[in-house]
Design a protein around this motif. Sequence first.
Motif, PDB file in Angstrom:
ATOM      1  N   LEU A  83     -61.783 -12.966  75.529  1.00 30.07           N
ATOM      2  CA  LEU A  83     -61.374 -11.496  75.197  1.00 30.07           C
ATOM      3  C   LEU A  83     -62.869 -11.124  76.356  1.00 30.07           C
ATOM      4  O   LEU A  83     -63.938 -11.688  75.545  1.00 30.07           O
ATOM      5  N   LEU A  84     -63.084  -9.272  76.526  1.00 35.14           N
ATOM      6  CA  LEU A  84     -63.887  -8.792  77.228  1.00 35.14           C
ATOM      7  C   LEU A  84     -64.706  -8.659  75.871  1.00 35.14           C
ATOM      8  O   LEU A  84     -64.235  -7.317  75.730  1.00 35.14           O
ATOM      9  N   PRO A  85     -66.526  -8.867  76.198  1.00 31.08           N
ATOM     10  CA  PRO A  85     -66.746  -8.284  74.905  1.00 31.08           C
ATOM     11  C   PRO A  85     -66.926  -6.483  74.648  1.00 31.08           C
ATOM     12  O   PRO A  85     -67.111  -6.275  74.120  1.00 31.08           O
ATOM     13  N   TYR A  86     -66.739  -5.742  75.818  1.00 31.52           N
ATOM     14  CA  TYR A  86     -66.767  -3.996  76.207  1.00 31.52           C
ATOM     15  C   TYR A  86     -65.668  -3.441  76.075  1.00 31.52           C
ATOM     16  O   TYR A  86     -65.473  -2.138  75.758  1.00 31.52           O
ATOM     17  N   LEU A  87     -64.517  -4.562  75.215  1.00 31.65           N
ATOM     18  CA  LEU A  87     -62.987  -3.300  74.932  1.00 31.65           C
ATOM     19  C   LEU A  87     -62.485  -4.128  73.554  1.00 31.65           C
ATOM     20  O   LEU A  87     -63.532  -5.065  73.171  1.00 31.65           O
ATOM     21  N   ASN A  88     -62.193  -2.428  72.935  1.00 32.34           N
ATOM     22  CA  ASN A  88     -61.642  -2.986  71.406  1.00 32.34           C
ATOM     23  C   ASN A  88     -60.766  -3.782  71.764  1.00 32.34           C
ATOM     24  O   ASN A  88     -60.316  -4.299  72.906  1.00 32.34           O
ATOM     25  N   VAL A  89     -60.283  -4.565  70.922  1.00 31.00           N
ATOM     26  CA  VAL A  89     -59.142  -5.025  70.351  1.00 31.00           C
ATOM     27  C   VAL A  89     -58.207  -4.300  71.271  1.00 31.00           C
ATOM     28  O   VAL A  89     -57.155  -5.469  72.057  1.00 31.00           O
ATOM     29  N   LEU A  90     -57.852  -3.323  71.051  1.00 27.82           N
ATOM     30  CA  LEU A  90     -56.844  -2.944  71.582  1.00 27.82           C
ATOM     31  C   LEU A  90     -56.817  -2.925  72.691  1.00 27.82           C
ATOM     32  O   LEU A  90     -55.582  -3.066  73.985  1.00 27.82           O
ATOM     33  N   ASP A  91     -57.458  -2.460  73.463  1.00 32.16           N
ATOM     34  CA  ASP A  91     -57.498  -2.068  75.309  1.00 32.16           C
ATOM     35  C   ASP A  91     -57.679  -3.403  75.109  1.00 32.16           C
ATOM     36  O   ASP A  91     -57.232  -4.201  76.446  1.00 32.16           O
ATOM     37  N   ASN A  92     -58.073  -4.525  75.291  1.00 32.53           N
ATOM     38  CA  ASN A  92     -58.525  -5.798  75.255  1.00 32.53           C
ATOM     39  C   ASN A  92     -56.772  -6.494  75.604  1.00 32.53           C
ATOM     40  O   ASN A  92     -56.271  -7.527  77.100  1.00 32.53           O
ATOM     41  N   VAL A  93     -56.350  -6.505  74.405  1.00 34.04           N
ATOM     42  CA  VAL A  93     -54.904  -6.638  74.704  1.00 34.04           C
ATOM     43  C   VAL A  93     -53.889  -6.268  75.652  1.00 34.04           C
ATOM     44  O   VAL A  93     -52.619  -6.272  75.906  1.00 34.04           O
ATOM     45  N   CYS A  94     -54.009  -5.201  75.638  1.00 33.80           N
ATOM     46  CA  CYS A  94     -53.145  -3.735  77.101  1.00 33.80           C
ATOM     47  C   CYS A  94     -53.954  -4.260  78.235  1.00 33.80           C
ATOM     48  O   CYS A  94     -53.211  -3.901  79.478  1.00 33.80           O
ATOM     49  N   LEU A  95     -54.929  -5.553  78.502  1.00 31.62           N
ATOM     50  CA  LEU A  95     -55.361  -5.845  80.159  1.00 31.62           C
ATOM     51  C   LEU A  95     -53.969  -5.711  81.131  1.00 31.62           C
ATOM     52  O   LEU A  95     -53.984  -5.472  82.178  1.00 31.62           O
ATOM     53  N   SER A  96     -53.167  -7.239  80.773  1.00 31.54           N
ATOM     54  CA  SER A  96     -52.060  -7.243  81.201  1.00 31.54           C
ATOM     55  C   SER A  96     -51.231  -6.022  82.048  1.00 31.54           C
ATOM     56  O   SER A  96     -50.596  -6.060  83.041  1.00 31.54           O
ATOM     57  N   PHE A  97     -50.985  -4.430  80.652  1.00 33.88           N
ATOM     58  CA  PHE A  97     -50.500  -4.009  81.214  1.00 33.88           C
ATOM     59  C   PHE A  97     -51.470  -2.968  81.687  1.00 33.88           C
ATOM     60  O   PHE A  97     -50.723  -2.542  83.333  1.00 33.88           O
ATOM     61  N   LYS A  98     -52.058  -2.717  82.921  1.00 29.83           N
ATOM     62  CA  LYS A  98     -52.793  -2.413  83.306  1.00 29.83           C
ATOM     63  C   LYS A  98     -53.710  -2.852  84.243  1.00 29.83           C
ATOM     64  O   LYS A  98     -53.240  -2.375  85.397  1.00 29.83           O
ATOM     65  N   ILE A  99     -53.094  -4.552  84.410  1.00 30.73           N
ATOM     66  CA  ILE A  99     -52.990  -5.097  85.804  1.00 30.73           C
ATOM     67  C   ILE A  99     -51.290  -4.601  86.599  1.00 30.73           C
ATOM     68  O   ILE A  99     -52.070  -4.896  87.617  1.00 30.73           O
ATOM     69  N   LYS A 100     -51.312  -4.466  85.288  1.00 29.78           N
ATOM     70  CA  LYS A 100     -49.769  -3.962  86.318  1.00 29.78           C
ATOM     71  C   LYS A 100     -48.976  -2.118  86.637  1.00 29.78           C
ATOM     72  O   LYS A 100     -48.456  -1.823  87.242  1.00 29.78           O
ATOM     73  N   GLY A 101     -50.344  -1.911  86.345  1.00 29.36           N
ATOM     74  CA  GLY A 101     -50.199  -0.524  87.004  1.00 29.36           C
ATOM     75  C   GLY A 101     -49.679   0.670  85.268  1.00 29.36           C
ATOM     76  O   GLY A 101     -49.958   1.815  85.944  1.00 29.36           O
ATOM     77  N   ILE A 102     -49.610  -0.183  84.527  1.00 27.57           N
ATOM     78  CA  ILE A 102     -48.647   0.523  83.319  1.00 27.57           C
ATOM     79  C   ILE A 102     -50.065   1.612  82.836  1.00 27.57           C
ATOM     80  O   ILE A 102     -51.044   1.500  82.705  1.00 27.57           O
ATOM     81  N   ASN A 103     -49.458   2.954  82.857  1.00 27.02           N
ATOM     82  CA  ASN A 103     -50.685   4.028  82.026  1.00 27.02           C
ATOM     83  C   ASN A 103     -50.974   3.203  80.452  1.00 27.02           C
ATOM     84  O   ASN A 103     -50.361   3.182  79.644  1.00 27.02           O
ATOM     85  N   LYS A 104     -51.676   4.073  80.901  1.00 26.06           N
ATOM     86  CA  LYS A 104     -52.470   3.862  79.439  1.00 26.06           C
ATOM     87  C   LYS A 104     -51.750   4.239  78.114  1.00 26.06           C
ATOM     88  O   LYS A 104     -51.608   3.209  76.863  1.00 26.06           O
ATOM     89  N   LYS A 105     -51.315   5.224  77.490  1.00 21.18           N
ATOM     90  CA  LYS A 105     -50.244   6.025  76.970  1.00 21.18           C
ATOM     91  C   LYS A 105     -49.435   4.570  77.112  1.00 21.18           C
ATOM     92  O   LYS A 105     -48.909   4.083  75.669  1.00 21.18           O
ATOM     93  N   LEU A 106     -48.607   4.154  77.763  1.00 22.85           N
ATOM     94  CA  LEU A 106     -47.475   3.191  77.825  1.00 22.85           C
ATOM     95  C   LEU A 106     -47.566   2.035  77.360  1.00 22.85           C
ATOM     96  O   LEU A 106     -46.754   1.535  76.270  1.00 22.85           O
ATOM     97  N   ALA A 107     -49.112   1.458  77.594  1.00 18.86           N
ATOM     98  CA  ALA A 107     -49.722   0.732  77.433  1.00 18.86           C
ATOM     99  C   ALA A 107     -50.092   0.477  75.798  1.00 18.86           C
ATOM    100  O   ALA A 107     -49.279  -0.682  74.931  1.00 18.86           O
ATOM    101  N   TYR A 108     -50.132   1.706  75.080  1.00 16.99           N
ATOM    102  CA  TYR A 108     -50.844   1.044  73.611  1.00 16.99           C
ATOM    103  C   TYR A 108     -49.209   1.623  73.223  1.00 16.99           C
ATOM    104  O   TYR A 108     -49.177   0.935  71.810  1.00 16.99           O
ATOM    105  N   GLU A 109     -47.964   1.963  73.200  1.00 14.67           N
ATOM    106  CA  GLU A 109     -47.477   2.502  72.574  1.00 14.67           C
ATOM    107  C   GLU A 109     -45.964   0.841  72.181  1.00 14.67           C
ATOM    108  O   GLU A 109     -45.824   1.086  71.340  1.00 14.67           O
ATOM    109  N   LYS A 110     -46.413   0.572  74.084  1.00 22.29           N
ATOM    110  CA  LYS A 110     -46.285  -1.401  73.594  1.00 22.29           C
ATOM    111  C   LYS A 110     -47.072  -2.051  72.660  1.00 22.29           C
ATOM    112  O   LYS A 110     -46.359  -3.615  72.200  1.00 22.29           O
TER     113      LYS A 110
END
Length: 248
Positions: A83-110
């Motif tokens: 886990l990346l120490p500078y990201l919280n739980v939600l942002d850590n689990v959303c990393l794969s969405f970020k890599i795919k270019g999915i915007n943060k709002k949609l990533a959080y919704e998933k």
Amino acid sequence: MDYIRLENISKSYDNIGIIDDINFSFKKGKIVSFLGKSGVGKTTLFNILAGFEKADTGKIFLQGEDITNKKKNISYMTQKHLLLPYLNVLDNVCLSFKIKGINKKLAYEKAIPILEKFGLSQHINKYPNELSGGMKQRVSFIRAYLKESDLMLFDEPFSALDSITKESIYEWFKQMIKYENKTTVFITHDINEAIYLSDKIYILSKKPANIVLSLDINNNVENFRTSNEFLLYYKEITDCLKKYLEEN
């Protein structure tokens, strides 16, 4: 049709055989484990499955398609949570969405409904240094899960946890994997763990490693951990390992 099938996979380094003529297959949604001594080539096999290394010979098929030496949509989780120490739980689990270019709002919704489903909603704003070892591992599992991959590979995912934490996470793990019929392969050195979690177990020989035992597990038994069926599986595995150790 088999979900994944390996045919005659072999690999060597500097003319030293690591794995030799590996053949196996299993259906979608199964939890499959590999048991064997340290250094027999289990991680090499995983790297070939994940596409990180090329096999010297053999073929790999995913849902009937030849994917040998091709990049694959696979989640690969190592022993450490990473886990990346500078990201919280939600942002850590959303990393794969970020890599795919999915915007943060949609990533959080998933991600948020999945975190809620598996009891992590109260921890989404915490950072890794605020989590216990077991909680970090749960977050890492969710991150792998949310990659929406064809296959999930876990390299000794519970080895860093103490025995009490392991017991608490096993049912959670099985629930998570079965939730969307995920196909999962993991490496373990714990016989009890392999029997309890797996639908199928493969045991590898010494290098160059081959499969010396393939065992289907029926764990839909009441009080499975203390059942005669569990003990019989344990005996069959330990007898196989004892024979292997005596030959080496």
